[in-house]
Design an enzyme around this catalytic site. Structure first.
Site, PDB file in Angstrom:
ATOM      1  N   LYS A 164      32.598 119.202   3.028  1.00  0.00           N
ATOM      2  CA  LYS A 164      33.317 119.231   1.608  1.00  0.00           C
ATOM      3  C   LYS A 164      33.598 118.285   1.082  1.00  0.00           C
ATOM      4  O   LYS A 164      34.373 117.869   1.429  1.00  0.00           O
ATOM      5  CB  LYS A 164      34.070 120.077   2.070  1.00  0.00           C
ATOM      6  N   ASP A 239      22.880 125.148  -4.468  1.00  0.00           N
ATOM      7  CA  ASP A 239      23.021 126.406  -3.965  1.00  0.00           C
ATOM      8  C   ASP A 239      23.559 128.029  -5.060  1.00  0.00           C
ATOM      9  O   ASP A 239      23.343 128.336  -5.535  1.00  0.00           O
ATOM     10  CB  ASP A 239      23.931 125.814  -2.439  1.00  0.00           C
ATOM     11  N   LYS A 263      20.110 131.016   0.312  1.00  0.00           N
ATOM     12  CA  LYS A 263      20.697 131.922   1.596  1.00  0.00           C
ATOM     13  C   LYS A 263      20.767 133.576   0.588  1.00  0.00           C
ATOM     14  O   LYS A 263      20.930 134.246   0.027  1.00  0.00           O
ATOM     15  CB  LYS A 263      22.279 131.961   0.708  1.00  0.00           C
TER      16      LYS A 263
HETATM   17 MG   LIG Z   1      27.513 125.795  -0.564  1.00  0.00          MG
END
Ligand SMILES: [Mg+2]
Length: 369
Positions: A164, A239, A263
Site C-alpha cells: 500500500k 479497483d 472482486k
Molecule cells: Mg485495492
C-alpha cells in the site's frame, strides 16, 4: 426450479492475526456478515458480505448491508422460484447499488445451485485451472519490517507482492523493496491517495517498473485516470472505480486502465464479476482477483473465479493463516509452491464450520419463506 426456504444471517467478528494498515484505516477486528441460504430440498449455500465496519473502501458498511439485506434483498428473493443464480442477480438489480450486500446473498445462491448439481463452483462457471497463483498484500509498516515480511512471504512461495502506498510513503519505500528483490512482481495499491496534482510524483514511479499501480486516484475519477494512464508507462489498474459492468465499459472506452481487478463483493455478485471478466477478455484487458481481508467463504468464491482462463495475473489469494488463527472453512486455504488448489467438491468445495461460526457470531437473524 429452486425455492428458497430459509435465510440465516450471522454478523461475525474475528481478530486478524495482524492489524492491517492502509493510509485511510487500520483494520484489527474484522466484522463480516455470513449468509446461509437453504432450499426446499435441504441444500444450503453460503455467501459473505465483505463490507468493512466503516465506509473507507466504499460507502457500504456492515450495518448498511444488514439493513439492505433484512429490509429489501431477502424479502425480494425469499418467496420466489428461481431457474438460475443469474435470475436472482437480476431480481436484486431493481434495487440501487449496495453491491456488497447484494453479493453476499447472490454468492450463497451460486453455491447452492452448484451443490444441487453436485459440481464444484469452479466447474459450474466454466473454470479450467486446477490451481491458481497466490499473491500477498503487505500491510504498511517501516521499510525494515516490510522487507522482513516480504522475505518470509517469498520463502513461503508467494511470487507477487502488493504494498500500500500514499504520497508520504511511495518511491523510497518501493525502491528499497525493488533493490532487495529486483525480480519480484511488485504492485503498489494507492487506494485513491493521489490526485492529478501528483502527476510528477506518480511519473517518478515509472522507473521502478512496477507490475502496475492500483487505484491511484479517486473512485469517481474515471476521466482523470484516463489522463493519467496516457502519461504513465506503469499500467494503471482500477479497483474501487469498477463497481459494475457499466463502469468497466466506461473505463475501457476511455482508456482509464490497462488492467482490472475483479472482486465479487465490490461488483455486486458473481454474475456481474463474470460479465466484467468477459468484457475484459474481449478487449484484451488482463484481470486478477482482488481480496477484501475476507473469510474463507468469500476467498473460496475468488479461488473459483480465478480458475477462469483469462485470470493471468496472480490475485490477492493468500493462505487463511495469513489472516486468521482459525478460518470459518475446513480445510483452510493453503498456499503450496505459490499456488492454491481449486477444490473439486460440490459448490465452494470447503466445509463451512458452523460450530466455529456460532462462537464468533455477535448477532443473528433467520428468515423463513
Ligand atoms: Mg485495492
Amino acid at each position: 426450479m429452486m425455492k428458497i426456504k430459509k435465510v440465516d444471517l450471522f454478523l461475525t467478528s474475528m481478530k486478524l492475526v495482524q492489524p492491517f494498515r492502509t493510509h485511510q484505516e487500520t483494520v484489527a477486528d474484522r466484522q463480516s456478515i455470513l449468509v446461509k441460504v437453504t432450499d426446499d430440498e435441504g441444500h444450503s449455500g453460503w455467501g459473505e458480505v465483505v463490507a468493512f465496519s466503516s465506509p473507507w473502501y466504499t460507502e457500504e458498511t456492515i450495518e448498511t448491508a444488514w439493513h439492505m439485506l433484512t429490509e429489501f434483498f431477502i424479502p425480494t428473493i425469499i418467496q420466489g422460484e428461481w431457474k438460475s443464480p443469474r435470475e436472482v442477480n437480476e431480481a436484486l438489480s431493481r434495487w440501487k447499488r449496495n453491491q456488497m450486500a447484494k453479493a453476499g446473498i447472490e454468492m450463497a445462491v451460486w453455491d447452492l445451485f452448484a451443490k444441487r448439481d453436485s459440481v464444484s463452483l469452479a466447474e459450474y462457471i466454466g473454470g479450467v485451472r486446477k490451481e491458481v497463483k497466490a499473491g500477498i498484500v503487505v500491510s504498511m509498516d517501516s521499510p525494515e519490517r516490510m522487507l522482513s515480511t516480504i522475505e518470509s512471504r517469498i520463502i513461503e512461495g508467494y511470487e507477487r507482492i502488493k504494498v500500500k502506498i500514499d504520497p508520504t510513503n511511495d518511491y523510497e519505500m518501493l525502491k528499497v523493496i525493488k533493490d532487495a528483490y529486483p525480480d519480484i512482481a511488485l504492485l503498489a495499491d494507492a487506494n485513491s491517495a493521489y490526485s492529478l496534482k501528483d502527476v510528477e510524483r506518480l511519473k517518478n514511479l515509472d522507473s521502478l517498473k512496477l507490475l502496475m499501480i492500483e487505484q491511484p486516484l479517486a473512485a469517481d475519477d474515471i476521466v482523470e485516470h484516463a489522463e493519467l494512464q496516457k502519461i504513465l508507462s506503469t499500467p494503471v489498474c482500477l479497483d474501487e472505480s469498477i463497481v459494475s459492468l457499466h463502469d468497466a465499459r466506461n473505463a475501457i472506452k476511455l482508456g482509464s486502465c490497462k488492467v482490472m481487478s475483479i472482486k465479487i463483493g465490490r461488483v455486486g455478485g458473481l454474475a456481474n464479476a463474470i460479465d466484467i471478466y468477459n468484457l475484459c477478455e474481449e478487449h484484451d484487458i488482463p484481470v486478477w482477483c482482488g481480496g477484501m481481508l475476507e473469510t474463507g467463504i468469500s476467498r473460496a468464491f475468488h479461488i473459483a473465479l480465478a480458475s477462469l482462463p483469462n485470470f493471468t495475473i496472480p490475485g490477492d489469494l493468500s493462505a487463511s493463516s495469513r489472516y486468521w488463527e482459525q478460518d470459518v472453512i475446513i480445510p483452510e486455504v493453503v498456499v503450496e509452491h505459490g499456488n492454491v488448489k481449486v477444490p473439486e467438491g460440490p459448490g465452494i468445495g470447503f466445509k463451512v464450520d458452523e460450530t466455529f461460526i456460532e462462537q464468533i457470531t455477535k448477532r443473528k437473524a433467520t428468515f423463513h419463506a
